[in-house]
Design an enzyme around this catalytic site. Structure first.
Site, PDB file in Angstrom:
ATOM      1  N   THR A  41      -1.209   4.439  -0.469  1.00 28.88           N
ATOM      2  CA  THR A  41      -1.580   5.619  -1.271  1.00 28.88           C
ATOM      3  C   THR A  41      -2.010   5.332  -2.709  1.00 28.88           C
ATOM      4  O   THR A  41      -2.416   6.259  -3.411  1.00 28.88           O
ATOM      5  CB  THR A  41      -0.458   6.690  -1.327  1.00 28.88           C
ATOM      6  OG1 THR A  41       0.553   6.301  -2.255  1.00 28.88           O
ATOM      7  CG2 THR A  41       0.132   6.974   0.046  1.00 28.88           C
ATOM      8  N   ASP A  42      -1.946   4.099  -3.184  1.00 24.40           N
ATOM      9  CA  ASP A  42      -2.369   3.850  -4.570  1.00 24.40           C
ATOM     10  C   ASP A  42      -3.056   2.495  -4.701  1.00 24.40           C
ATOM     11  O   ASP A  42      -2.747   1.715  -5.601  1.00 24.40           O
ATOM     12  CB  ASP A  42      -1.178   3.937  -5.521  1.00 24.40           C
ATOM     13  CG  ASP A  42      -1.611   4.088  -6.984  1.00 24.40           C
ATOM     14  OD1 ASP A  42      -2.766   4.523  -7.221  1.00 24.40           O
ATOM     15  OD2 ASP A  42      -0.819   3.776  -7.886  1.00 24.40           O
ATOM     16  N   LEU A  43      -3.997   2.234  -3.807  1.00 22.18           N
ATOM     17  CA  LEU A  43      -4.748   0.982  -3.880  1.00 22.18           C
ATOM     18  C   LEU A  43      -5.812   1.081  -4.967  1.00 22.18           C
ATOM     19  O   LEU A  43      -6.597   2.032  -5.007  1.00 22.18           O
ATOM     20  CB  LEU A  43      -5.400   0.679  -2.532  1.00 22.18           C
ATOM     21  CG  LEU A  43      -4.428   0.319  -1.405  1.00 22.18           C
ATOM     22  CD1 LEU A  43      -5.150   0.271  -0.072  1.00 22.18           C
ATOM     23  CD2 LEU A  43      -3.732  -1.009  -1.692  1.00 22.18           C
ATOM     24  N   THR A  62      -4.849   7.167  -7.360  1.00 25.77           N
ATOM     25  CA  THR A  62      -5.455   7.218  -8.684  1.00 25.77           C
ATOM     26  C   THR A  62      -6.828   7.860  -8.560  1.00 25.77           C
ATOM     27  O   THR A  62      -7.573   7.581  -7.626  1.00 25.77           O
ATOM     28  CB  THR A  62      -5.571   5.798  -9.264  1.00 25.77           C
ATOM     29  OG1 THR A  62      -4.253   5.256  -9.412  1.00 25.77           O
ATOM     30  CG2 THR A  62      -6.274   5.803 -10.611  1.00 25.77           C
TER      31      THR A  62
END
Length: 455
Positions: free
Chosen positions: A241-243, A301
């Site tokens: 979920t936050d690559l 992000t």
């Protein structure tokens, strides 16, 4: 350290000689300050070096493990570790427990990740003789591409996770390369392809790359590792979920300085970090008609956020695939594609880069019909599949100019149609950046794409 918790409290008046004692609530010490060196010692063994970063729940510091020799570990940077220190409040315990659960789940078996080792033999031919030996190691990909946990510490209400220290992030290497080429104004800016010139001049084996992006052979290696990583964690039921480039670190610290190529990592082996926002799909309470479990909370992000997240129509594994596609394009070009903080402008940038969703598929309203923001962002005025409500009256000419500066992916393909390798790359990006998450390539399918075919 944290401005509003015990780490900044005044030292105890009963500090032992030669040390300054910082206390947790209930007077439980965990950190000593040496009066001579003015450095902090954590848990009696980790000598703090500096702070690396901070987030909502935690801060990360670099420290030296005084009880480990540099030869005792085969990864990272010897006896140096990264310590993720969670805020010293009980309401942050869940964040610590969740991240530990994710790390435990994906660390329980490495069978998928360890069997995806691949050597891109053709890339060795792209290196000149001075760099060939050094770069070879970076072409071995598919080993465990996430940072393993060395220890999890519970100290009263205080929590911490200890990892091996790694090299710089992909964002750092891009910024490093931009700075390098800015200071070499006597040379042409590099092109993104790093193809071998059709020339007999061995001193000029490469075209230049543009804006500090990485050569295509490095992007290929990193891309393969990222899709292998996604394939592996998805087999464990996990979505990261936050690559983003900041959360992908080089496995080694050393940087190779090559005159024709600029600064490059000695090895392109990477490690994905920061599982603080990762989620198990088993915890999702909703599912599609096909049985896919989805969640509706906002993740990622902004610049790497998938359209289904922006529309609020439910997300799952394909959201991570979208992020990887944008990361790979940024690595090649040197710049983030969607630099915005506005939802409508963000969608307009996607439309500029990718084109509109196919009307045959029903357009925006069909793909994102479950979205709680679809009616807000899309109008049915011109046709039933919908058009974006952007630009608006408040949209500035500067915003429009920035949008129009985005080169559509189809034009990139057309402009370089004679370059089979680059066209394969554009094809991959187009398929992992599908508007419809159900039509987007899976991580497993991406690994079989012609771009990753070994020649």
């Amino acid at each position: 350290m944290f401005e509003d918790d015990y780490l900044d409290r005044p030292p105890s008046s009963s500090s032992p000689a030669g040390s300054q004692l910082l206390e947790q609530p209930h007077h439980q010490p965990f950190m000593l300050k040496d009066a001579a060196t003015q450095k902090y010692l954590l848990y009696g063994r980790y000598l703090m070096i500096r702070q690396l970063g901070k987030g909502t729940y935690s801060k990360v510091v670099l420290a030296k493990d005084l009880l480990a020799s540099s030869s005792s570990r085969g990864d990272g940077i010897g006896d140096v570790v990264a310590i993720k220190i969670f805020r010293g409040q009980r309401n942050y315990d869940d964040a610590f427990d969740d991240e530990c659960s994710i790390l435990e789940a994906i660390s329980s078996s490495h069978s998928v990740a360890s069997t995806t080792t691949k050597v891109f033999a053709d890339e060795r031919q792209r290196c000149n003789s001075a760099d060939e030996e050094t770069l070879d190691d970076g072409l071995l990909v598919g080993s465990m591409s996430f940072s393993k946990i060395l220890a999890a510490v519970k100290h009263r209400v205080h929590r911490a996770i200890i990892f091996p220290a790694l090299g710089m992030s992909l964002l750092d290497i891009l910024q490093h390369r931009k700075a390098y080429f800015r200071h070499r104004k006597d040379e042409d800016p590099p092109s993104p392809f790093a193809q071998q010139r059709q020339t007999t001049d061995s001193s000029a084996p490469y075209e230049k790359f543009r804006k500090g992006g990485l050569p295509l052979f490095v992007v290929r290696s990193i891309g393969y590792q990222l899709f292998a990583f996604l394939h592996y964690i998805q087999s464990k039921g996990v979505v990261h979920t936050d690559l983003k480039p900041e959360n992908i670190l080089l496995a080694q610290k050393k940087i190779l300085m090559s005159r024709p190529l600029g600064p490059l990592p000695v090895t392109s082996s990477i490690k994905v970090i920061d599982f603080g926002s990762a989620e198990f799909t088993a915890s999702f309470k909703n599912q599609t008609s096909s049985g896919t479990r989805i969640s509706y909370n906002t993740i990622q992000t902004r610049h790497y956020r998938a359209p289904e997240v922006v529309f609020g129509s439910g997300w799952s594994y394909p959201a991570d695939v979208w992020s990887v596609g944008l990361i790979l394009w940024e690595l090649l070009k040197g710049d983030c594609v969607f630099m915005t903080h506005d939802d409508k402008e963000h969608l307009a940038m996607m439309q500029r880069f990718l084109g509109s969703p196919s009307r045959a598929d029903g357009g925006f309203f069909s793909i994102f019909r479950r979205g709680d923001k679809t009616e807000e962002f899309v109008s049915r005025r011109h046709h039933s599949s919908g058009t974006l409500r952007w630009p608006t009256e408040e949209t500035s000419s500067r915003d429009l100019k920035y949008l129009n500066a985005i080169v559509p992916l189809c034009r990139e393909f057309k402009d370089h149609s004679s370059d089979d390798e680059f066209c394969d790359f554009v094809s991959l990006i187009g398929k992992v950046l599908e508007w419809d998450p159900n039509r987007r390539l899976t991580a497993a399918d991406a690994l079989s794409h012609p771009f990753f075919a070994s020649s």
